[in-house]
Scaffold this active site. Structure first.
Site, PDB file in Angstrom:
ATOM      1  N   LYS A  23       0.817  -1.211   0.000  1.00 19.71           N
ATOM      2  CA  LYS A  23       0.000   0.000   0.000  1.00 19.71           C
ATOM      3  C   LYS A  23       0.856   1.269   0.000  1.00 19.71           C
ATOM      4  O   LYS A  23       2.074   1.201   0.114  1.00 19.71           O
ATOM      5  CB  LYS A  23      -0.949  -0.030   1.196  1.00 19.71           C
TER       6      LYS A  23
HETATM    7  C1  LIG Z   1      -5.060  -4.732   0.659  1.00 24.27           C
HETATM    8  C2  LIG Z   1      -6.509  -4.668   0.518  1.00 24.27           C
HETATM    9  C3  LIG Z   1      -7.386  -5.100   1.523  1.00 24.27           C
HETATM   10  C4  LIG Z   1      -6.958  -5.814   2.773  1.00 24.27           C
HETATM   11  O1  LIG Z   1      -5.888  -5.329   3.421  1.00 24.27           O
HETATM   12  P1  LIG Z   1      -4.968  -6.262   4.365  1.00 24.27           P
HETATM   13  O2  LIG Z   1      -4.279  -5.246   5.195  1.00 24.27           O
HETATM   14  O3  LIG Z   1      -4.061  -7.041   3.495  1.00 24.27           O
HETATM   15  O4  LIG Z   1      -5.872  -7.122   5.174  1.00 24.27           O
HETATM   16  C5  LIG Z   1      -8.747  -4.913   1.333  1.00 24.27           C
HETATM   17  N1  LIG Z   1      -9.232  -4.356   0.220  1.00 24.27           N
HETATM   18  C6  LIG Z   1      -8.431  -3.962  -0.789  1.00 24.27           C
HETATM   19  C7  LIG Z   1      -9.037  -3.328  -2.006  1.00 24.27           C
HETATM   20  C8  LIG Z   1      -7.054  -4.119  -0.678  1.00 24.27           C
HETATM   21  O5  LIG Z   1      -6.273  -3.752  -1.695  1.00 24.27           O
END
Ligand SMILES: *Cc1c(COP(=O)(O)O)cnc(C)c1O
Length: 419
Positions: free
Chosen positions: A188
């Protein structure tokens, strides 16, 4: 390395973590007035709420956990339908499915975000919420989503997991809906390895989300809880070590986003006007995170040829975000009678078969972004990547057999079936 924040882990993160270790307080709770308690998670929540522009924020152990907190906090019940896009990370679906909710998939449009017009077609008497996902850092058309929600009296939970730092018409993503979930995993915009954040628009939502994330407790475990727990919770708490890294990253977020926008602008300029291509639609050109540059080809064979030449994949062939590539979700959708499997969302299939994601800040073969640049790329490296991309586009055309009438007809068919 995967996300832009991970490239910029440095002395600031180290300093925050070492403070926590020196204090010996690794649990998020402590006496806020004790100078020996460094209260990183608490500070992260305060600073993040201020940053996003919501009255409350809550730190969690993951983005998936953050979304589950949101869905429970707004009061959704088993059997309620939540409209979600057919192009998203699996956690958008699994967070809903684990709570007994029914994810109702909707088509995407050329922004690769949920298509608001298709959302409206999928509303039933059981629909309670829309969960728009700001995919690959591109803000959804929130104007239309919010108008639709008002018209049909639906809740809006933003899945902003890929879009911390972005904005829509001057408002930070995560502050537009009733609640929002963010992720701090390594792919992210900012990262603590893992972790998540919730943004809440009301005190009631915040209190309920807090309870869900910590065994039903009231915020900060203040006061006497026995006899006062109004909700059954789980454990999605963040530790102080994670909070320390996240805090240092949050303080870099604007610099990360502006650097990405600058690098992306350069790359985009160098590969614009390639015949047979355009860029995906941006719902807010100034507000997007610029983590990726998505190219849409007119012809799927052209896209596949270019992807092959660059050692990457078209988006429909990538593993992570495509509903048609989620056999584990298919089984659940089958059980609850929802359309699933390749072909169920033909416009999404068509768009993704013509799309290539070029990395700008998120380098991730899993989402088809094995080729491109990084947040640290120099002008020379950006020029080099652009040159290779253009050459691949020309080569794929020169190799011929790309613009066959058959594919064009197939695409037209998919489009007419929808209208
Ligand atoms: C990364 C992501 C998640 C979940 O995040 P985690 O921290 O890996 O649990 C949920 N929705 C979207 C669209 C994502 O890209």
């Amino acid at each position: 390395m995967p996300g832009p924040g991970s490239y910029w882990i440095g002395k600031e993160e180290r300093k925050e973590v070492l403070e926590v270790l020196a204090s010996g307080h690794l649990f998020r709770y402590g006496d806020l007035n004790d100078p020996n308690f460094t209260r990183k998670v608490y500070l992260l929540e305060q600073e993040f709420a201020r940053y996003v522009g919501t009255p409350y924020a809550l730190a969690t152990s993951s983005g998936t956990g953050a979304l589950m907190c949101c869905l429970l906090a707004v009061g959704l019940k088993p059997g309620d339908e939540v409209i979600v896009p057919a192009y998203t990370f699996v956690a958008t679906y699994s967070a809903a499915l684990f709570l007994g909710l029914v994810p109702v998939l909707a088509e995407i449009d050329s922004s690769l975000d949920i298509d608001p017009a298709d959302v409206e077609r999928r509303i039933t008497p059981r629909t309670r919420a829309i969960m728009p996902v700001h995919m690959l850092g591109n803000p959804c058309d929130m104007h239309s989503v919010l108008a639709m929600a008002r018209k049909h009296n639906l809740l809006v939970i933003e899945d902003a997991c890929q879009a911390a730092g972005g904005s829509y018409k001057g408002r930070k993503l995560g502050s537009l809906g009733d609640m929002a979930g963010f992720s701090l995993n390594v792919f992210k915009t900012i990262t603590a390895g893992d972790g998540g954040l919730v943004a809440a628009s009301t005190e009631q939502y915040y209190k309920r989300a807090f309870g869900v994330h910590d065994q039903g407790h009231t915020p900060l475990r203040a006061g006497v809880e026995v006899g006062r727990r109004s909700i059954l919770g789980l454990n999605f708490r963040m530790s102080e070590l994670t909070g320390a890294v996240a805090l240092a990253q949050l303080r870099k977020i604007d610099c990360i986003i502006s650097t990405l926008r600058e690098k992306k602008r350069k790359l985009k300029e160098l590969i614009s006007n390639v015949p047979g291509t355009r860029f995906r639609k941006l719902n807010d050109e100034q507000g997007e995170c610029a983590t990726l540059l998505t190219v849409l080809f007119d012809d799927p064979c052209h896209a596949a040829g270019v992807a092959r030449a660059l050692g990457t994949k078209t988006v429909d062939q990538s593993g992570w975000h495509v509903y048609a590539n989620m056999e584990h979700v298919d089984r659940c959708l089958e059980e609850i009678g929802q359309p699933h499997g390749k072909g169920a969302y033909p416009r999404t299939d068509d768009i993704l078969s013509r799309a290539i994601n070029l990395s700008v800040g998120v380098v991730d073969p899993g989402l088809g972004a094995a080729f491109g640049i990084t947040i640290n790329s120099t002008d020379q490296e950006i020029a080099q990547a652009a040159k290779r991309f253009r050459a691949a586009c020309n080569g794929a055309i020169a190799n011929g057999k790309t613009f066959t009438g058959r594919n064009r007809r197939k695409r037209q068919l998919a489009q007419t079936q929808l209208s």
